[in-house]
Design a protein around this motif. Structure first.
Motif, PDB file in Angstrom:
ATOM      1  N   LYS A  67       0.832  -1.205   0.000  1.00  0.00           N
ATOM      2  CA  LYS A  67       0.000   0.000   0.000  1.00  0.00           C
ATOM      3  C   LYS A  67       0.870   1.260   0.000  1.00  0.00           C
ATOM      4  O   LYS A  67       0.546   2.248  -0.677  1.00  0.00           O
ATOM      5  CB  LYS A  67      -0.929  -0.014   1.212  1.00  0.00           C
ATOM      6  CG  LYS A  67      -1.877   1.181   1.318  1.00  0.00           C
ATOM      7  CD  LYS A  67      -2.755   1.302   0.091  1.00  0.00           C
ATOM      8  CE  LYS A  67      -3.788   0.214  -0.029  1.00  0.00           C
ATOM      9  NZ  LYS A  67      -4.735   0.463  -1.161  1.00  0.00           N
ATOM     10  N   ASP A 123       3.779   1.512  -1.380  1.00  0.00           N
ATOM     11  CA  ASP A 123       4.267   1.615  -2.753  1.00  0.00           C
ATOM     12  C   ASP A 123       3.176   2.171  -3.675  1.00  0.00           C
ATOM     13  O   ASP A 123       3.444   3.032  -4.517  1.00  0.00           O
ATOM     14  CB  ASP A 123       4.708   0.228  -3.226  1.00  0.00           C
ATOM     15  CG  ASP A 123       5.131   0.203  -4.677  1.00  0.00           C
ATOM     16  OD1 ASP A 123       6.220   0.705  -4.987  1.00  0.00           O
ATOM     17  OD2 ASP A 123       4.357  -0.313  -5.507  1.00  0.00           O
ATOM     18  N   GLU A 124       1.962   1.687  -3.498  1.00  0.00           N
ATOM     19  CA  GLU A 124       0.839   2.130  -4.326  1.00  0.00           C
ATOM     20  C   GLU A 124       0.581   3.630  -4.167  1.00  0.00           C
ATOM     21  O   GLU A 124       0.278   4.335  -5.135  1.00  0.00           O
ATOM     22  CB  GLU A 124      -0.404   1.330  -3.949  1.00  0.00           C
ATOM     23  CG  GLU A 124      -1.663   1.676  -4.712  1.00  0.00           C
ATOM     24  CD  GLU A 124      -2.856   0.904  -4.194  1.00  0.00           C
ATOM     25  OE1 GLU A 124      -3.950   1.492  -4.093  1.00  0.00           O
ATOM     26  OE2 GLU A 124      -2.692  -0.302  -3.868  1.00  0.00           O
ATOM     27  N   ARG A 134      -1.616  -8.166  -3.442  1.00  0.00           N
ATOM     28  CA  ARG A 134      -2.748  -7.375  -3.951  1.00  0.00           C
ATOM     29  C   ARG A 134      -3.816  -8.262  -4.605  1.00  0.00           C
ATOM     30  O   ARG A 134      -4.918  -7.784  -4.872  1.00  0.00           O
ATOM     31  CB  ARG A 134      -2.261  -6.349  -4.954  1.00  0.00           C
ATOM     32  CG  ARG A 134      -1.478  -5.205  -4.330  1.00  0.00           C
ATOM     33  CD  ARG A 134      -0.793  -4.351  -5.381  1.00  0.00           C
ATOM     34  NE  ARG A 134      -0.036  -3.263  -4.765  1.00  0.00           N
ATOM     35  CZ  ARG A 134       1.032  -2.680  -5.309  1.00  0.00           C
ATOM     36  NH1 ARG A 134       1.470  -3.105  -6.491  1.00  0.00           N
ATOM     37  NH2 ARG A 134       1.656  -1.700  -4.688  1.00  0.00           N
TER      38      ARG A 134
END
Length: 380
Positions: free
Chosen positions: A23, A25-26, A379
């Motif tokens: 998350k 990274d996202e 994910r």
């Protein structure tokens, strides 16, 4: 944006770390630091311990965490407050968001001699101790007599698997305070369990309680004695004492109540996941103390902790799918779907499902997948 600390390197903690890193990274939130604190260097694949120990049941955490940019501190955690941990060495770790994921341990009954003379397949170390004991007894030459206490999921798996491990000459007794084995597993499994115990030649003693355990055997209420040097307890789980250290209200299993986002009720900075958390999976069912619930709970807590640090809306934990796969030794296994445990597969077909679960599905991704591969996995 801040620091996230995860206490516990079991299924919930490991999956929380992966989900939090994914998350982060996202969101492109490189200023969020993530640290996992655990007493152990490895993730123990605890659901497999009924088989006996194998080194493949210990997964090193450091290479995985390094690959996804999560710091790793190897220290037991002694107590927790809202956003703060006290380690066993006295160090204090403060966090802007904290996830408690320190799991559970066996709930040994308060019986004289249980802790001193009993065994358990609860941790890698306790199971290795049992393995050594069984090997010593087998080398002694005389047939073994084993008493397994607790006839729910774990006790059934241990007792039936022991028949394959110990051979036909061993006497295996399965004791429970309930009238029927697998009482808490529902009516759909009753006939299958009875058949499996008969095929494994496991003697079930229902309505039985133990007064004491000695080096020579167990004494049952009413005075009956079973002579044995091997008493294995499979008597359920109690949440990590970290929950009690919080001084918050806990349920009958020592778990911390959480809201739909897995935030600990009564605190502002702290989430809980896995066996330490009393969470609802849907409107009617509460998460069980199992890796099947710990992994998705860890993922939700990890994501939500990062979302909270980023000031974004969090997601509710829900887990509509529920299945069980019970290893029953010589019988094979039984695979069920739903909370009513509708039987889907038995015997060899069920056993093949159990192998997939035990050797693949419950393992974390390997570091050689690289960061992007691990993030794709988490994910999915």
């Amino acid at each position: 944006m801040g620091k996230l600390v995860i206490a516990g390197g079991g299924f919930a903690g490991t999956w929380a770390a992966m989900a939090a890193a994914a998350k982060r990274d996202e969101l492109g939130a490189d200023d969020i630091g993530i640290e996992l604190v655990s007493a152990d260097e490895t993730l123990c694949i605890r659901p497999r311990l009924y088989e006996g120990t194998d080194e493949t049941m210990k997964v090193p955490l450091r290479p995985l965490l390094e690959e996804i940019g999560v710091a790793f501190t190897v220290q037991p955690v002694a107590s927790a407050g809202d956003g703060v941990l006290t380690c066993g060495n006295g160090d204090t770790i403060r966090a802007d968001r904290l996830i408690l994921a320190t799991g559970s341990s066996i709930r040994l009954p308060d019986i004289p001699g249980a802790a001193e003379h009993g065994f358990a397949a609860d941790t890698f170390e306790s199971t290795a101790k049992l393995d050594r004991h069984l090997e010593d007894r087998q080398h002694a030459g005389s047939p073994l007599t084993v008493v397994v206490v607790g006839a729910s999921f774990t006790g059934l798996e241990i007792a039936t698997k022991l028949r394959l491990r110990l051979g036909a000459d061993a006497k295996i007794h399965l004791l429970d305070i309930s009238e029927k084995p697998g009482h808490g597993l529902g009516e759909n499994l009753r006939e299958t369990i009875a058949t499996a115990l008969a095929e494994a030649d496991v003697a079930f003693l229902g309505n039985s309680s133990i007064e004491k355990v000695t080096a020579q055997g167990v004494v049952l209420a009413g005075g009956k004695t079973i002579a044995t040097e091997t008493v294995i307890f499979a008597t359920g789980f109690l949440a990590s004492p970290l929950a009690a250290s919080s001084r918050l209200e806990t349920d009958c299993s020592g778990r911390l109540p959480v809201d739909p986002f897995l935030r600990v009720k009564g605190w502002n900075k702290t989430f809980a996941a896995g066996d330490i958390a009393a969470a609802m999976v849907d409107d009617n069912n509460r998460a069980l103390m199992s890796c099947q619930h710990a992994m998705p709970m860890g993922k939700t807590a990890g994501r939500n902790a990062v979302l909270a640090l980023a000031g974004k809306e969090q997601e509710a934990y829900t887990q509509p799918f529920y299945a069980t796969c019970l290893d029953l030794g010589p019988f094979g296994a039984v695979f069920t779907n739903g909370w009513d445990r509708k039987i889907v597969a038995t015997r060899q077909e069920g056993a093949e499902m159990k192998v997939k679960i035990n050797t693949n599905w419950i393992y974390p991704p390997t570091p050689d997948l690289g960061q992007e591969g691990i993030f794709r996995y988490i994910r999915a």
